[in-house]
Enzyme design. Structure first.
Site, PDB file in Angstrom:
ATOM      1  CG  ASP A 291      -2.190   0.858   0.912  1.00 50.57           C
ATOM      2  OD1 ASP A 291      -2.151   1.675  -0.035  1.00 50.57           O
ATOM      3  OD2 ASP A 291      -3.205   0.735   1.632  1.00 50.57           O
TER       4      ASP A 291
HETATM    5  C1  BGC Z   1      -5.026   3.297   0.073  1.00 53.13           C
HETATM    6  C2  BGC Z   1      -5.182   2.239  -0.989  1.00 53.13           C
HETATM    7  C3  BGC Z   1      -5.049   2.848  -2.353  1.00 53.13           C
HETATM    8  C4  BGC Z   1      -3.729   3.579  -2.450  1.00 53.13           C
HETATM    9  C5  BGC Z   1      -3.477   4.187  -3.806  1.00 53.13           C
HETATM   10  C6  BGC Z   1      -3.811   4.155  -0.140  1.00 53.13           C
HETATM   11  O1  BGC Z   1      -3.805   5.256   0.714  1.00 53.13           O
HETATM   12  O2  BGC Z   1      -4.973   2.675   1.331  1.00 53.13           O
HETATM   13  O3  BGC Z   1      -6.420   1.601  -0.852  1.00 53.13           O
HETATM   14  O4  BGC Z   1      -5.138   1.857  -3.335  1.00 53.13           O
HETATM   15  O5  BGC Z   1      -3.721   4.603  -1.469  1.00 53.13           O
HETATM   16  O6  BGC Z   1      -4.311   5.234  -4.073  1.00 53.13           O
END
Ligand code: BGC
Length: 751
Positions: A291
């Site tokens: 993530d």
């Molecule tokens: C979130 C993810 C997301 C990623 C990219 C993160 O802050 O937890 O779910 O896919 O950002 O945008």
């Protein structure tokens, strides 16, 4: 019952990545990957494992096609980036892709990722809402259409489905998942993977799915985002892992490791979940992305000394690609040189990433076609599906005296509330590139639906979280002049989603006051809720005759709400999550354990002094404008071995005078086991449509995959003894039956 049990479903059944997974490589791709790997420098390899944000930026170079940042293009040309996130639009993404495909040494295409969670430009209901449809086919179709739009705009990869199970509606990300139940959550997870990836991931309109957030992210303590999770392995395997496993079985090509600490080891460096379970037990052969900065955050967790240590730990645990922390780009080559990370580990991860790029056909067809983009984006067919999915997601929580559906020729309506004429909030969280100006408001939907002579008066009454001077007086006056008041209230889109947790589940105070004042006029009140989580609407549930849960329904909000309010669509959704009476009951779920002292009139039992333990609205609840009767439950045979299966069958009759949908739900309980079991567990469901007077027999097969559990050795077992079942329209009540699983000596393990 018996002390012994047969061990079933061991390694073989857990290792069930689908043989026909839709990401098979074209012949020869492995050889091409070998050839590429042999030419790549270590830096270029690490580039393939690096993902960087690449959205439009203020300092974008206007001379570059599409306004792409020069530093980004430079890194792509140098082979230091394998993937970009946040880039949208055919023209813009093509400009980025060109730097990789035409200007980098090895011409390896980028894989462009985005959060296409519930639609791209055509925004469908939030995933929690879609789960309330209990309609896997519908969910597959909306994911498919989202993929078509996203791919046409240059997105190859979606960070979805989000499959985190949670029992805590304080957690803002509940809006992005499918609620509290692992069985329903698994069905939704698989449907979304099928929809995103289509029948072939090589098709020009498919996107690679990325199941997230692995794992147990929804177990965040206190419902506070990013917080620690400490749970037993049994809970991990029975509650949090099943939807991930279902996604992997459906052929999901990638997976995202979560932010949270899991039993002391952060999920983005957790060898147990990333390697032992995911790779060894399930045989997952896609790639894992972290993530956003979750590798960097291993330092804050106190699990890594610095970014270099974090890179080593994450890569060796099995995280192939680094989203945005740059720990891989900055430190992996040094780690290889000093011998802490073998180059073979890097090669393995690069191979996984390249496989996905080959499978998507990016080496042959790296660009998006602006003509296709213009044709499919927010086209009529997509809007039509948005309307259908929003209406099918709605749950009729209460309908006293048959107040709904309203007559289209009702003389006058007061449409009240801060969400009634609101175009921004119905999109909900993570709304892709959805635009507020695309949204049909509830007011507009009602105006378009009513008969010509109907007078519709709108008064906002208050803001979402604040009073308006004279707002309540105006709303009361409008209600007095109308035959019926429709109150559109709930949450703004920014009250749920990532980092949007709440310590109360009540309606914001201004809206609660508005509701009570309008109700005091004595006019019939219909509440339409737009929200991203269960709300503790205790006062409304006691006093208001009709409540429709519409969630954040997406671009076609107003049309879909009107379809249901005026009876063009008979609501058939059911809650995918429990609605508590008050936040103090949280975590609350239907599939709880019985405890040694289940609540009763006795003082020393498991309960509260100030509220019942029962929910306001239970999991699986939802009404219809017609009525259904369940009858003639049969279970055959009455006795099976642990590897056997029973057939559970029931007749459902539409006993009312309108066509309607019922979701037939099957629950199981193993009342005595060597590891205590929940009071009920959902193990089957089917949404059916019946005309007035029509009857349908619905049959479910219940086998070892539904009847077993993980024992104290984490072996999956079906224990002999009696099993109870219920079939009904919700998680409470229903027709009841039982069958026996006989002695293990007689049984054969599953193949
Ligand atoms: C979130 C993810 C997301 C990623 C990219 C993160 O802050 O937890 O779910 O896919 O950002 O945008």
């Amino acid at each position: 019952m018996a002390a012994t049990a047969l061990v079933l479903c061991g390694q073989a059944s857990r290792n069930t990545a689908r043989a026909d997974a839709p990401r098979k490589l074209e012949m020869g791709a492995e050889a091409r990957i070998d050839a590429l790997l042999s030419q790549m420098t270590l830096e270029e390899k690490i580039g393939q494992l690096t993902q960087q944000f690449g959205g439009r930026h203020q300092d974008a170079n206007p001379d570059v096609a599409g306004g792409v940042r020069e530093d980004l293009l430079g890194a792509i040309r140098a082979g230091r980036i394998g993937s970009v996130l946040g880039a949208h639009g055919a023209e813009y993404t093509n400009a980025i892709q060109r730097a990789a495909v035409e200007e980098s040494r090895l011409r390896i295409p980028l894989i462009l990722g985005n959060d296409v969670i519930h639609g791209y430009r055509t925004v469908f209901p939030i995933p929690l809402g879609e789960a309330a449809s209990w309609d896997c086919d519908l969910v597959e179709r909306t994911a498919r259409m989202a993929a078509v739009e996203a791919r046409a705009a240059g997105t190859h990869w979606t960070f979805a489905p989000m499959v985190d199970i949670t029992r805590d509606p304080r957690w803002g990300r509940i809006a992005e998942g499918s609620g509290e139940d692992p069985f329903l959550g698994s069905a939704m997870a698989a449907a979304r993977v099928r929809g995103f990836q289509g029948t072939s991931i090589a098709a020009p309109d498919a996107v690679l799915a990325c199941v997230k957030h692995y794992v147990a992210y929804g177990g965040a303590e206190s419902g506070r985002d990013y917080n620690t999770v400490d749970c037993s392995e049994q809970r991990l395997r029975e509650l949090y892992l099943p939807p991930f496993h279902a996604a992997v079985r459906a052929g999901c090509g990638s997976l995202m490791s979560a932010f949270n600490d899991l039993n002391g080891v952060p999920a983005s460096a957790n060898r147990f979940t990333l390697d032992r379970i995911l790779r060894q037990e399930w045989g997952f052969d896609g790639f894992v992305v972290s993530d956003w900065n979750s590798i960097g955050e291993l330092v804050q967790h106190g699990y890594a000394a610095d970014a270099k240590d974090a890179a080593e730990k994450a890569l060796l645990a099995g995280v192939d690609m680094d989203m945005s922390s740059f720990a891989y780009r900055e430190h992996l080559s040094e780690l290889v040189e000093q011998g802490s990370v073998p180059e073979s580990a890097i090669d393995r991860s690069v191979r996984r990433v390249l496989r996905a790029k080959f499978a998507l056909g990016l080496f042959d067809n790296p660009y998006a076609d602006p003509k296709v983009e213009a044709k499919v984006t927010l086209c009529d067919a997509h809007r039509q599906l948005a309307r259908e999915s929003a209406a099918r997601s709605m749950v009729l929580l209460k309908n006293e005296g048959g107040l709904l559906p309203l007559k289209k020729d009702v003389g006058s309506l007061a449409v009240i509330g801060p969400l009634a004429d609101n175009q921004r909030d119905p999109l909900g969280t993570w709304a892709g590139i959805g635009r507020w100006e695309d949204v049909v408001t509830v007011l507009a939907g009602i105006q378009a639906a009513v008969a010509e002579g109907t007078r519709v008066q709108h008064v906002p009454g208050c803001e979402i979280d604040a009073e308006i001077d004279g707002g309540i007086d105006a709303a009361v006056e409008a209600a007095r002049q109308a035959e019926v008041a429709v109150l559109v209230i709930g949450e703004s889109e920014s009250m749920s989603g990532e980092a949007r947790c709440r310590t109360t589940l009540d309606l914001p105070a201004a809206q609660e006051r508005l509701l009570q004042a309008v109700h005091a006029t004595g006019k019939p009140v219909v509440v339409v809720l737009l929200n991203g989580r269960p709300l503790s609407i205790r006062w409304a549930a006691e006093h208001v005759p009709a409540i429709l849960e519409a969630w954040h329904p997406g671009v076609e909000c107003g049309h879909a709400v009107a379809d249901v309010l005026f009876g063009n669509v008979n609501p058939g959704g059911k809650l995918p999550v429990t609605f508590p009476r008050a936040v103090g009951q949280v975590p609350i779920c239907y599939n709880q354990k019985n405890t040694g002292r289940p609540p009763s009139d006795d003082r020393f039992t498991s309960k509260y002094l100030d509220l019942p333990t029962t929910p306001l609205f239970p999991f699986g609840h939802g009404l219809s404008y017609t009525t259904f009767e369940f009858r003639n439950l049969t279970i055959t045979p009455g006795e099976i071995g642990p590897a056997g299966a029973v057939e559970v069958s029931v007749e459902v009759v539409n006993t009312g005078d309108r066509s309607g949908d019922e979701v037939v739900q099957l629950y199981v309980r193993d009342p005595v086991a060597r590891v205590t079991r929940p009071v009920r567990e959902l193990k089957g469901f089917r949404r059916i449509s019946l005309k007035p007077g029509e009857m349908q027999r619905v049959t479910f097969a219940l086998g070892p995959e539904h009847l077993g559990f993980y024992d104290e050795h984490m072996e999956y077992v079906v224990e002999p003894g009696a099993f109870h079942i219920w079939v009904g329209p919700g998680s409470e009540g229903g027709l009841e039956g039982a069958f026996i699983v006989s002695d293990p000596g007689a049984a054969q393990p599953r193949p």
